[in-house]
Structure formats: C-alpha cells, structure tokens
Scaffold this active site. Sequence first.
Site, PDB file in Angstrom:
ATOM      1  N   ARG A  92      -7.944   7.619   0.784  1.00 22.92           N
ATOM      2  CA  ARG A  92      -7.745   6.287   1.343  1.00 22.92           C
ATOM      3  C   ARG A  92      -7.298   6.412   2.795  1.00 22.92           C
ATOM      4  O   ARG A  92      -6.576   7.340   3.173  1.00 22.92           O
ATOM      5  CB  ARG A  92      -6.723   5.503   0.533  1.00 22.92           C
ATOM      6  CG  ARG A  92      -7.127   5.286  -0.919  1.00 22.92           C
ATOM      7  CD  ARG A  92      -6.192   4.311  -1.617  1.00 22.92           C
ATOM      8  NE  ARG A  92      -6.412   2.959  -1.124  1.00 22.92           N
ATOM      9  CZ  ARG A  92      -7.319   2.119  -1.605  1.00 22.92           C
ATOM     10  NH1 ARG A  92      -8.097   2.496  -2.617  1.00 22.92           N
ATOM     11  NH2 ARG A  92      -7.473   0.924  -1.107  1.00 22.92           N
TER      12      ARG A  92
ATOM     13  N   ASP B 177     -10.907   2.094   7.463  1.00 16.57           N
ATOM     14  CA  ASP B 177     -12.008   2.966   7.058  1.00 16.57           C
ATOM     15  C   ASP B 177     -12.977   3.219   8.200  1.00 16.57           C
ATOM     16  O   ASP B 177     -13.551   4.306   8.294  1.00 16.57           O
ATOM     17  CB  ASP B 177     -12.738   2.359   5.856  1.00 16.57           C
ATOM     18  CG  ASP B 177     -11.965   2.559   4.572  1.00 16.57           C
ATOM     19  OD1 ASP B 177     -11.952   3.688   4.065  1.00 16.57           O
ATOM     20  OD2 ASP B 177     -11.357   1.597   4.086  1.00 16.57           O
TER      21      ASP B 177
ATOM     22  N   ARG C 175      -5.996  -5.244   9.574  1.00 23.74           N
ATOM     23  CA  ARG C 175      -5.279  -4.331  10.472  1.00 23.74           C
ATOM     24  C   ARG C 175      -4.165  -3.621   9.721  1.00 23.74           C
ATOM     25  O   ARG C 175      -3.459  -4.212   8.928  1.00 23.74           O
ATOM     26  CB  ARG C 175      -4.674  -5.100  11.653  1.00 23.74           C
ATOM     27  CG  ARG C 175      -5.665  -5.952  12.404  1.00 23.74           C
ATOM     28  CD  ARG C 175      -4.976  -6.788  13.471  1.00 23.74           C
ATOM     29  NE  ARG C 175      -4.621  -6.002  14.629  1.00 23.74           N
ATOM     30  CZ  ARG C 175      -3.403  -5.963  15.162  1.00 23.74           C
ATOM     31  NH1 ARG C 175      -2.419  -6.615  14.586  1.00 23.74           N
ATOM     32  NH2 ARG C 175      -3.157  -5.242  16.237  1.00 23.74           N
TER      33      ARG C 175
ATOM     34  N   HIS D 186       0.833  -1.189   0.000  1.00 20.93           N
ATOM     35  CA  HIS D 186       0.000   0.000   0.000  1.00 20.93           C
ATOM     36  C   HIS D 186       0.871   1.244   0.000  1.00 20.93           C
ATOM     37  O   HIS D 186       2.087   1.158   0.082  1.00 20.93           O
ATOM     38  CB  HIS D 186      -0.956  -0.009   1.197  1.00 20.93           C
ATOM     39  CG  HIS D 186      -0.278   0.028   2.521  1.00 20.93           C
ATOM     40  ND1 HIS D 186       0.395   1.133   2.972  1.00 20.93           N
ATOM     41  CD2 HIS D 186      -0.167  -0.891   3.494  1.00 20.93           C
ATOM     42  CE1 HIS D 186       0.867   0.886   4.190  1.00 20.93           C
ATOM     43  NE2 HIS D 186       0.560  -0.328   4.518  1.00 20.93           N
TER      44      HIS D 186
ATOM     45  N   ARG E  35      -9.369  -9.161  -4.581  1.00 20.35           N
ATOM     46  CA  ARG E  35     -10.245  -8.172  -3.916  1.00 20.35           C
ATOM     47  C   ARG E  35     -10.670  -7.124  -4.927  1.00 20.35           C
ATOM     48  O   ARG E  35      -9.871  -6.655  -5.739  1.00 20.35           O
ATOM     49  CB  ARG E  35      -9.550  -7.492  -2.740  1.00 20.35           C
ATOM     50  CG  ARG E  35     -10.461  -6.506  -2.011  1.00 20.35           C
ATOM     51  CD  ARG E  35      -9.863  -5.992  -0.717  1.00 20.35           C
ATOM     52  NE  ARG E  35      -8.857  -4.971  -0.921  1.00 20.35           N
ATOM     53  CZ  ARG E  35      -8.839  -3.775  -0.307  1.00 20.35           C
ATOM     54  NH1 ARG E  35      -9.799  -3.464   0.556  1.00 20.35           N
ATOM     55  NH2 ARG E  35      -7.870  -2.916  -0.522  1.00 20.35           N
TER      56      ARG E  35
ATOM     57  N   GLU F 122     -16.473  -2.325   6.319  1.00 20.10           N
ATOM     58  CA  GLU F 122     -15.438  -1.335   6.606  1.00 20.10           C
ATOM     59  C   GLU F 122     -15.930  -0.130   7.403  1.00 20.10           C
ATOM     60  O   GLU F 122     -15.349   0.214   8.428  1.00 20.10           O
ATOM     61  CB  GLU F 122     -14.829  -0.845   5.288  1.00 20.10           C
ATOM     62  CG  GLU F 122     -14.171  -1.970   4.493  1.00 20.10           C
ATOM     63  CD  GLU F 122     -13.793  -1.526   3.088  1.00 20.10           C
ATOM     64  OE1 GLU F 122     -12.643  -1.128   2.897  1.00 20.10           O
ATOM     65  OE2 GLU F 122     -14.665  -1.587   2.203  1.00 20.10           O
TER      66      GLU F 122
END
Length: 931
Positions: free
Chosen positions: A759, A583, A621, A154, A422, A543
Amino acid sequence: MDNPAAPVVPAGADKDAPLKEDIRLLGRLLGDVLRDQEGDEVFDVVETIRQTAVRFRRDDDPDAGEELATLLHKLTREQTISVVRAFSYFSHLANIAEDQHHNRRRRAHLLQGSAPRSGSIDYALGKLREAGIGRETVDEFFRDALISPVLTAHPTEVQRKSILDAEHDIARLLAERDAPQTPKERRRNEQLLHARIATLWQTRMLRYSKLTVADEIENALSYYRITFLREVPALYDDIELEVAAHYGGEPRASHASYLQMGSWIGGDRDGNPNVNADTMRHALTRQSTTILDFYLDEVHALGAELSASTLLIQVTPALEQLADTSPDASPHRSDEPYRRALIGIYARLAATARELGVGHILRKEVGHAAPYLDPELFAADLEVLADSLRQNHGAMLIQPRLAGLLRAARIFGFHLASLDMRQSSDIHERVLAELFARAGVEADYAALDEDAKRALLLRELAQSRPLFSPYESYGDETNSELAILRCAREIRLRYGPRAIRNYIISHTEAVSDLLEVLLLQKETGLMRVSSGSNDAMVIPLFETIPDLQRAAGIMDEWMAIPLVAGLIEKQGRLQEVMLGYSDSNKDGGFLTSNWELYQAELKLVEVFARRQVKLRLFHGRGGTVGRGGGPSYDAIRAQPPGTVNGQIRLTEQGEIIASKFSNPEIGRRNLELLVAATLEASLNPNGASGVDGERLKRFESVMAELSNRAYKAYRDLVYETPGFTDYFFEATPIAEIAELNLGSRPASRKSTRRIEDLRAIPWGFSWGQCRLLLPGWFGFASSVKSWLDDGDRDAKLEELRAMHRDWPFFATLLSNMDMVLAKTDLAIASRYAGLVADVGLRERIFRRIAAEHGETIRCLEAITGATERLAGNPLLARSIQNRFAYLDPLNHLQVELIHRRRKLADNADPRVNRGIHLSINGVAAGLRNTG
C-alpha cells in the site's frame, strides 16, 4: 530536558521567545517527571544523549557523532525504552508548544490591525472585491458550494485517544499562561502541567492489541468533540460577518451548508476485510450518538440561559404554541415559555436519540414526546425560538448559544458526517460474476471483453427483475457485499439522505467498473429503474499513472450513456471524480504524479464542459508530499483553471488529522484555509494558473518533458534496479511498521514483498522514518539536469525560473519539495542503509540515492535562487532545525534496535519490539507529516 528554570525574555525582543520559553518549560517538567519516575541515572543518560545530539547537530562536531553512537550502543534494554519514550514525548510536547505559538502569533497579528494574511476569508474577500467580484456572486458561491474534508483511517495513525486527551489538556493549560496570572495561579498552572505530563509518562503510548475499526471510529469522533462541533458553526458566523464587512449591509443568514464533514471510517473496505455492514451501522450509531449528545447538552444549557418571563416580555404565537406542546407542566415555569419550549425540544431529542440507538442519555427528560422524524424539524423548532427573540428585543440572546446550535443542526443533522463507501473494482466484478452465473445469465462474466461487459450490464440495468434469489446460495464475499449495500439503504432511511451518498470505486479502469456498481445498487434498492434515480453517486477513483491518463476518456463515455445522463440530471448535473495521489506517486514518482494529476484535471474539465456537467474533484491527498500532502491552501489555489468551481472534497489522513485538528484554534484556522482557498480558486477571474495562455502552454510543454524524464529515472530505480526491493525492506522499518498495531487495515494488499502490492501509505511512511522521504523528491534532478544539458542551458534555466516565479502549480510543487528536503538527512539515512546485509547492494543503491539527493538540492537552488531550505518559511525552518536534535537520537536508537532485532534474533523480546514501535511513534510526531 533542561532542568534550570526558563529565563525571562523581554517582550518584543524575539517573536519566538515565548515559544522557546514554552519548550523549555515543558522540557524541564518532562525532565522532572523522568527523574521522579525513572531515577537520576536514567535522567542523566537522557540529558547526556540530548546534549551530545545537540552538539552533533548544531556544532557539526564529528566527535559528538561517535560519542552518540557509543552512548546508544551501551544502553541496556530498560534504559533504551526510557530514552525512546523521553525523546518521543518531547516531540509531542514540542508540537503542542508550536501550535500554541501559531495561535499566539495569529492573535498578535489581529490585535495589531495588520493587513489580512493570505489564507484568511478576510484576505480572499479583499482580493475578490479588488477584482470587481460583487456580493451577489459571493453569496451565490456560498449558496451552491460544497467543501468537504473527509477523515480517513489508515496504517500510519500512531496516536491513542488516551494520549490525545492528555495532550489536549496540556495545550489548554499552556494557552492559559498567555493570560495575566497571579503568582499563585501561575504556580497552580505549572503544578497541573506537571501532573498532566506525569499522566502522559504513565500512560501506555502504544496499543498492545490490533486497532479495530471501532477504535478508529472513536479516535475520529474525538476531533468532533474537540474541534468540529463548535468551530465549524462558528466559522459560518465569521464568514457572514466578513462578507458584510467587505460589501456593506447586514450579515445575511443562509441555510446553505457549504462546509460539511465526511468520513471513510467504517465504510472504506478497499483492502480492509474488517469493514462490513456491521461496521457501517456502528459508525452511524456512534456518529449519531456524538451529535445528539451535543444537541442534548446545548439544549439543556439553553434552558438554563433563556429564562425570559412573559411578565416582562412578549413572545410570538409560534413560540407560545411550541411551549404549550411541552410535557413540562410545572407552575414554576408557567411564565417562562422559552424554557418550556426547550424542555419539549429536549424531550423530543431524547426520544430521537433512543430511536437512533443511543444507549445512555445523561439527563432524563421531564416527560414523553414524539421523536423528530428528521433534523429539519429540530432546526425548525430552534428557528421558532430565534424568531421570537428577534421580534421581542432578544436578538442579542441568540448569538451566545442558540445561533451555533441552529447552525450545527443544519450542518450535522442526525448523521454528523457523510460516510462514503469504497471498494475495489475487482471485488465488484467477482460478485457480479457469481450473480450472473447463479441466475443463468452469463456463465463467465469476468472473461468477457469490455464491450460485451458493457452491453450485458446495460441490459440488466434496464430490467426490473433482480439477479439475486433468496433461494440460491452465494459465497461469503457476495453475501457481504450485498449486505453492505442493503445496509446503506437502511442507514439513509434511518439517518437521512446525507448519511451515505457516495460510492467510490478503487482501481477504476473502464466504464464497466462504474456500471457494475450501478447494477449492484439496483440489486439492493439503492437504484430504481422506474424513476431512473440512484441514492449513492457512483464515483470513479483514478489512481495509477495509466488510470489518470485514461480518466477523461472513461468519463466522456460514461456521461454519454443515456441512463447515466438521466442519473446525472437528477444529481443536479453534477458528477464527482476522485483522484488518487498516493498510488500515482508510488507508480510514477513525485514529479510525474503531480503532472499527470494536473493533466487529468485539465482533460476532465474539457470533457465536463462539453457535456455541460459540473465537475467535483475529490482529492485523495495523504500526509506526505509524496502522497499529495503539503499546505492545502497552496494546493487548492494551484489547481488548474476550472477544476474547483465551488466544489471540492479532500481526504485528511493519519497523524495529519491530529496535527490539524487536535487544537480547536488551529483546527478553525485550517478549516478557514480550505474555504478561503476554494473561494479564491473559484471566483478569481484571472484563473488559478496566474499565467496567460501562450506562456502557460509553453510552461506545460516543459513540464511534460520533465515528467517523462523523471518517470524514467524513478521507475528505473524503484522497479527496474535489481535488488531494490531487498534494499527497501532492509533499509527501512517497513517490516516493523507492518507488525505495529497502527490501524485496522493491512500494510500490504497481498502477502508478498513486491512493491507493486505494498500500500502506498506504509511505502511513504517507511521512507519518512529513515529520513530519506524519497517519494517526495526522487527523479526531479535527473529530469532537470538531463533537460538542461539537452540544448541551451542558460535559456532553459531561465525558463524554469520563470515557471517558478509565475506559475502557481510549479511554485507549489517546488515549495513542497523544498519542505521535504528540509526534513531529509543523508547522515541518518546512511545508518539505516547500514542495516542492508549485502554490502555491494547497499553501497550501489545508497550511492545512487545520495547522488540524486545532492543534484536535487543543486537544481532546486539554481531555479529558486534560495541557498537554504525553507527560505520563504523561516518559522517552519526554525521549527524543523530545533527538533532535529531531539529526533536524531530516536532515529539512531531505532536503527540500533532494528539491528538487535534482526541480527541477534531478538524478535521474540517484547522490550526490543516495544522500543522500535515507540521510536516510530516519536519520529512520526517529530516530522508531523510522514504518513
């Protein structure tokens, strides 16, 4: 960067003395490199800044603060880069020294024969034995469990692989210094350390081009070579020995693979347009290459080691037969059946590697052999060797290498790690809307209400004919999504069913979101109507706060559908649910996020128990506490009763992967913590709560009230305060982070400045950079203070103290917040606030944040009784305090550079941008869990 040699500290005088000595040594060597590479003038500037920062931090000298600001402001651009690099590398080197010290202290603890430490398998088994848990129950746990850390990529992954490799070398050399060394060996070791630090200095810390998904895949694979390939199998062996030691008898070898690695890298396309069918193929090819290279090396080494001759020993008929099938016909090895068998195994592995796309095999095989059709056949051949050794006085020859290789074959197969897919639910809806429209089934699927969608999807799932037609034309998005699912089917056929077995749906808001993925699987051959089975489990990801509140109801309706009930039956009456921490925190704040996650889990347990389906929770997490971070051991043990049950998956993200797994010994310890926590949480008869039913209900009632108040306070600041978005974008380096080549995924889901579209990862990362870490604590004080003021204050405060003392969930929540507060610094944060152009906006919002921060500390101290941060973890407290003096200059420099870039139109100057990006790297390394 101290120049004098480190003083010798008498053994036993100070447990942290070796750590201080290591840090001084690395700092001195970095100083030598700095002087040699950049000259005395730059070295003197760095030293002056360091000493002034230490004086400012440790002596609380206000004059030192003014001196520091003046020093930094006067730096030239070239000097600024050198200073930022120096302090950034010191953060990296301090991390290496601390990891080595953790290993050192753990070994000392074991050598002293001290009581087992919490988090170890030894400790967990001891607690279970005390509670009357028998060996059969423990064996059953390991037979049925699945514990899976899932590596993800990420936008806050700041490490380059070249830097990781150099740091791994430094860690190895530093560890060697703990062993007895002659003066000559000591000098040689220091020379090599000096050289490796010079290599670091001459290696580019940042990427000049955007990180690709292929780069992220390679970065992740480096941790397999460093840690997972050897440490995961070794942990299995240790656990078998520990169980035997606690319960008596011989270790019981098990073929169960309860600890398995997972990955999102190459399969997670939610918000990442760079992930597609090709990246999935590439991910599996590279994963397969990594594990097959390992197998080939190990088999080659075994061939050199297992030199037993039939002139001296006997072998089993099965081994003789395996040796006879080998392409090796050399008369020199005619009496060495193990070697001949291994030459045959190597030849089959080499053929398998070529079949699976491995481009280069280092050692050519002796002759041709058929490839293995699956890893079980490879493991079966290795078992033939082990069985023959056991029966013929060679059992001691199994453990050094063969046992680990056999274990690895069963754990990693030919796929290495399970790759999850995903995607966001809105993408699925758009794809199916086009398929329905082209097929003439439904002109406007997206416009249907939930009941109509569900009815249509179930009708289509009952049909054997597909919606897709090769004679129709479809949009790029539809073609790409279908290609990904077809690719998943190919991958499963090629690498085995464990290669891909999960499909995660982001933004799950209704049952139709789940049914849509089932229908897309049917369209691509992953689900078969005739057999009522699907290859990839459909997993909802809940989320936001509203999503978490709806989760149990959605799953109840999902499992009530006859078609779904049949699929779950074929999944072993098991269904996974993923919970998103990031989120939900960005949506509702730290306290509310944790509480809603807890509530969602309890309600899911109730629903799943009623449906008689086993629940597996997948915890999304992040690194920061604000994104569900914090110690995994405590987090798992604090889970609500009934939520673990031997089944748990959790993400490992960004710089946390490097922190946990770049050192093999630290990595082994972190893996053991996961297994031990899952074992305790699953089998502890007292449940995870540690509180009796009536008190637990009372505690939960208090928590619900606190959550409501915290939610209002957080939402009021972040979403309802005029100008807060402008404050955030100006008072943090979010804009600079978005431009940094950190990851393949964009920092925002949409091209807007709305916090809703940002994000959660860069949201939390930005607050960490400016040393406020707001997502990890804001709202707590407002909720506690208003609740205490609303009634009998003394009685309510005592209730909170009891919750902290007796309820693991609340204790862990406060412990994590305590750690975040230890890393916050309002003085540093105020410098970032100074970047906000609107003085009125700046003062209004920062004053409010500062007031909440002060109240948070006072509330925490009133509840816990601890007047200093991290009183229960003095080692971490010292670590944080020691590195602040080196972090402070990085933050001050970052503010100075951002100011230059924004106000002086320097954004076209690559040196200014580079300095900012280097400082981001250094601060992230120094804080260790900011992403």
